[in-house]
Write an enzyme that holds these catalytic residues in place. Sequence first.
Site, mmCIF file in Angstrom:
data_model
loop_
_atom_site.group_PDB
_atom_site.id
_atom_site.type_symbol
_atom_site.label_atom_id
_atom_site.label_comp_id
_atom_site.label_asym_id
_atom_site.label_seq_id
_atom_site.Cartn_x
_atom_site.Cartn_y
_atom_site.Cartn_z
ATOM 1 N N LYS A 60 1.266 -19.974 6.127
ATOM 2 C CA LYS A 60 0.462 -20.112 7.321
ATOM 3 C C LYS A 60 0.335 -18.760 8.036
ATOM 4 O O LYS A 60 1.225 -17.935 7.831
ATOM 5 C CB LYS A 60 1.077 -21.126 8.268
ATOM 6 C CG LYS A 60 2.451 -20.701 8.815
ATOM 7 C CD LYS A 60 2.902 -21.659 9.852
ATOM 8 C CE LYS A 60 2.531 -21.180 11.233
ATOM 9 N NZ LYS A 60 3.552 -20.386 11.884
ATOM 10 N N ARG A 82 0.811 -1.213 0.000
ATOM 11 C CA ARG A 82 0.000 0.000 0.000
ATOM 12 C C ARG A 82 0.851 1.273 0.000
ATOM 13 O O ARG A 82 0.411 2.322 -0.422
ATOM 14 C CB ARG A 82 -0.891 -0.020 1.233
ATOM 15 C CG ARG A 82 -2.288 0.303 0.836
ATOM 16 C CD ARG A 82 -3.267 0.390 1.909
ATOM 17 N NE ARG A 82 -2.766 0.137 3.242
ATOM 18 C CZ ARG A 82 -3.542 -0.310 4.198
ATOM 19 N NH1 ARG A 82 -4.796 -0.572 3.960
ATOM 20 N NH2 ARG A 82 -3.077 -0.490 5.410
ATOM 21 N N LYS A 136 13.599 -26.898 4.468
ATOM 22 C CA LYS A 136 14.884 -27.032 5.164
ATOM 23 C C LYS A 136 15.621 -28.231 4.575
ATOM 24 O O LYS A 136 15.035 -29.294 4.392
ATOM 25 C CB LYS A 136 14.667 -27.234 6.673
ATOM 26 C CG LYS A 136 14.166 -25.978 7.374
ATOM 27 C CD LYS A 136 14.039 -26.213 8.863
ATOM 28 C CE LYS A 136 13.285 -25.077 9.536
ATOM 29 N NZ LYS A 136 14.126 -23.998 10.017
ATOM 30 N N ASP A 159 5.074 -24.406 3.863
ATOM 31 C CA ASP A 159 5.455 -24.725 5.236
ATOM 32 C C ASP A 159 6.975 -24.697 5.178
ATOM 33 O O ASP A 159 7.597 -25.582 4.585
ATOM 34 C CB ASP A 159 4.967 -26.124 5.630
ATOM 35 C CG ASP A 159 5.330 -26.424 7.076
ATOM 36 O OD1 ASP A 159 6.485 -26.161 7.450
ATOM 37 O OD2 ASP A 159 4.475 -26.919 7.820
ATOM 38 N N HIS A 160 7.584 -23.668 5.748
ATOM 39 C CA HIS A 160 9.011 -23.484 5.465
ATOM 40 C C HIS A 160 9.857 -24.642 5.998
ATOM 41 O O HIS A 160 10.973 -24.845 5.555
ATOM 42 C CB HIS A 160 9.514 -22.120 5.957
ATOM 43 C CG HIS A 160 9.767 -22.012 7.419
ATOM 44 N ND1 HIS A 160 8.773 -21.823 8.336
ATOM 45 C CD2 HIS A 160 10.917 -22.074 8.136
ATOM 46 C CE1 HIS A 160 9.294 -21.762 9.541
ATOM 47 N NE2 HIS A 160 10.602 -21.915 9.466
ATOM 48 N N ASP A 211 0.397 -22.827 16.024
ATOM 49 C CA ASP A 211 1.553 -22.171 15.409
ATOM 50 C C ASP A 211 2.591 -23.182 14.908
ATOM 51 O O ASP A 211 3.231 -22.956 13.885
ATOM 52 C CB ASP A 211 2.200 -21.228 16.440
ATOM 53 C CG ASP A 211 3.332 -20.393 15.854
ATOM 54 O OD1 ASP A 211 3.117 -19.775 14.801
ATOM 55 O OD2 ASP A 211 4.430 -20.365 16.456
ATOM 56 N N HIS A 252 4.218 -27.488 11.035
ATOM 57 C CA HIS A 252 5.597 -27.994 10.969
ATOM 58 C C HIS A 252 5.734 -29.398 11.567
ATOM 59 O O HIS A 252 6.313 -30.298 10.956
ATOM 60 C CB HIS A 252 6.561 -27.061 11.706
ATOM 61 C CG HIS A 252 6.469 -25.622 11.280
ATOM 62 N ND1 HIS A 252 6.248 -25.256 9.981
ATOM 63 C CD2 HIS A 252 6.565 -24.458 11.971
ATOM 64 C CE1 HIS A 252 6.213 -23.925 9.899
ATOM 65 N NE2 HIS A 252 6.399 -23.424 11.085
ATOM 66 N N GLU A 283 12.603 -23.988 21.031
ATOM 67 C CA GLU A 283 13.155 -22.654 20.759
ATOM 68 C C GLU A 283 13.551 -21.997 22.069
ATOM 69 O O GLU A 283 12.914 -22.242 23.102
ATOM 70 C CB GLU A 283 12.097 -21.785 20.075
ATOM 71 C CG GLU A 283 11.646 -22.325 18.744
ATOM 72 C CD GLU A 283 10.651 -21.385 18.077
ATOM 73 O OE1 GLU A 283 11.082 -20.546 17.289
ATOM 74 O OE2 GLU A 283 9.448 -21.477 18.376
ATOM 75 N N LYS A 322 8.390 -22.479 23.345
ATOM 76 C CA LYS A 322 9.254 -21.298 23.341
ATOM 77 C C LYS A 322 9.908 -21.195 24.717
ATOM 78 O O LYS A 322 9.416 -21.755 25.692
ATOM 79 C CB LYS A 322 8.427 -20.047 23.045
ATOM 80 C CG LYS A 322 7.743 -20.123 21.678
ATOM 81 C CD LYS A 322 7.673 -18.789 20.998
ATOM 82 C CE LYS A 322 7.014 -18.888 19.642
ATOM 83 N NZ LYS A 322 7.917 -19.225 18.543
HETATM 84 C C1 BG6 Z 1 7.128 -20.160 12.526
HETATM 85 C C2 BG6 Z 1 6.388 -19.894 13.790
HETATM 86 O O1 BG6 Z 1 6.289 -20.793 11.596
HETATM 87 O O2 BG6 Z 1 8.247 -21.004 12.781
HETATM 88 C C3 BG6 Z 1 7.309 -19.261 14.823
HETATM 89 O O3 BG6 Z 1 5.298 -19.029 13.533
HETATM 90 C C4 BG6 Z 1 8.554 -20.098 15.018
HETATM 91 O O4 BG6 Z 1 6.637 -19.082 16.073
HETATM 92 C C5 BG6 Z 1 9.193 -20.425 13.672
HETATM 93 O O5 BG6 Z 1 9.461 -19.365 15.820
HETATM 94 C C6 BG6 Z 1 10.328 -21.419 13.829
HETATM 95 O O6 BG6 Z 1 10.998 -21.535 12.598
HETATM 96 P P1 BG6 Z 1 12.537 -21.943 12.542
HETATM 97 O O7 BG6 Z 1 12.830 -22.056 11.090
HETATM 98 O O8 BG6 Z 1 13.291 -20.839 13.230
HETATM 99 O O9 BG6 Z 1 12.656 -23.229 13.284
#
Ligand code: BG6
Length: 491
Positions: free
Chosen positions: A149, A51, A183, A178-179, A236, A241, A217, A340
Amino acid sequence: MTSRVIPVDPFDYVVFGGTGDLARRKLLPSLYHRFHDGQIPDGSRIIGASRRDLSESKYRDFARESIEKFVAKEDRTAAKTKKFLSMLSYVAVDATGASGWKELARHLGDSERIRAFYLAVGPDLFDDICQQIGKHKLVTPNSRLVIEKPIGKSLESARAVNNAVGAVFSEDQIFRIDHYLGKESVQNLMALRFANALYEPLWNSAHIDHVQITVAETLGVGTRGNYYDTAGALRDMVQNHILQLLCLVAMEPPESMDANSVRDEKLKVLKALTPIDAEHAAKVTVRGQYKAGAANGDAVKSYIDELDADESRTETFVAIKAEIANWRWAGVPFYLRTGKRLADRVSEIVIVFRPIPHSIFPSGSGQIHTNRLVIRLQPDEAVKQWIMIKDPGPGGMRLKHIPLDMAWAETFDHRHPDAYERLLLDVIRGNQTLFMRRDEVEAAWAWIDPIIEAWSHSGTTPNAYTSGTWGPSASIALVERDGRTWYEETV
Ligand code: BG6
């Protein structure tokens, strides 16, 4: 050993939310890396859209700063940065209004080249943006849509998102990221299972005692509290994941790496997950929320204080004993946990084999531990196969448990690409293998929804745990009740 780079065809990448955090931290640096390595051909265009009223040169300044901050010095040169920036343009577009769409249409022209729309924006804008894309006839046979997501926060809302994007793009044009699937170490799971003859015959309930999947984490929720408090660890991390990791561990060998072959097998796993209803939730799930404590040696606040709220029932930790009701896995628990502010940042899959049926060794030879295969996803990617050996030297038969250890950093000398680098170009290649299909996302929600419902009707709150620990003691009890233990010594 060097990596092999296969260039793609020239493309147009339109990044909605082009000035946002994801674009700055991940998308632009990842595209730069691929360009630097010679994978992005001349004539390709990256079009930032948001925007904000921004000139092209200001957008290029934004991209330059992002590259300088997020791409290591040794991986960039001034000349390549300049050339990369010349591929960038910018169009101010109002996602919910009419302004900017005609300009975008003009900018794209009627080219038949590959055109990707990346929606790096909140999911509440997916519907509006797709409608505008449709209305302005921007979808060509070579178009793709990329979304991230959260795809909904329940089965019902996920269906609504899928319907909205599906009204404009066909399923084979939709790339749900889904990243974790991008990996390297996660893709390696497939290589480990299906490019080796060694493991597959043992990969079942006859030989495997249980599986542990940990994504831990040390970070807290930081500035993401507004989103996180409406989601929690289950939505989340587990819905996407962790269930994707579980699928890759548990699925049957697909016929090929073809996207639908792989996704068909993952879907079967999701559908075979034993439902967790209100009656079982208390026994097989644990919720936690972090209190003040320490992270990497520094004192840190509680979740509530980070949120700056009076109270919250949102879980920042979850552990689940999941079961897969099929021939291969019946009776093999999959213990899942994520949180976390835990003791360490580590993502690991531990396959714990069954004990030997009988020991031939005299007492005093040392304890015989079960074999374990540890797949360390991050950090320090590694595969470790724990085995028993004889401790060399005199002193009789002294048995020892040691890891056969394959650490990536020692084996491969090239840079480890970020997940987004792979995924962004798979979109251009049209390869959906590492992206979630609609039915997978919905099947995952169908398993998650009853857990959320059971928690909300239970009248209980998450167990408190001190930041810097491995979560609430109930998580330890969850596995100890079964005579097992979380494997943290591998960390
Ligand atoms: C994200 C979550 O999808 O993945 C986050 O929303 C999380 O809360 C993150 O911290 C973790 O990703 P990675 O690649 O750092 O393990």
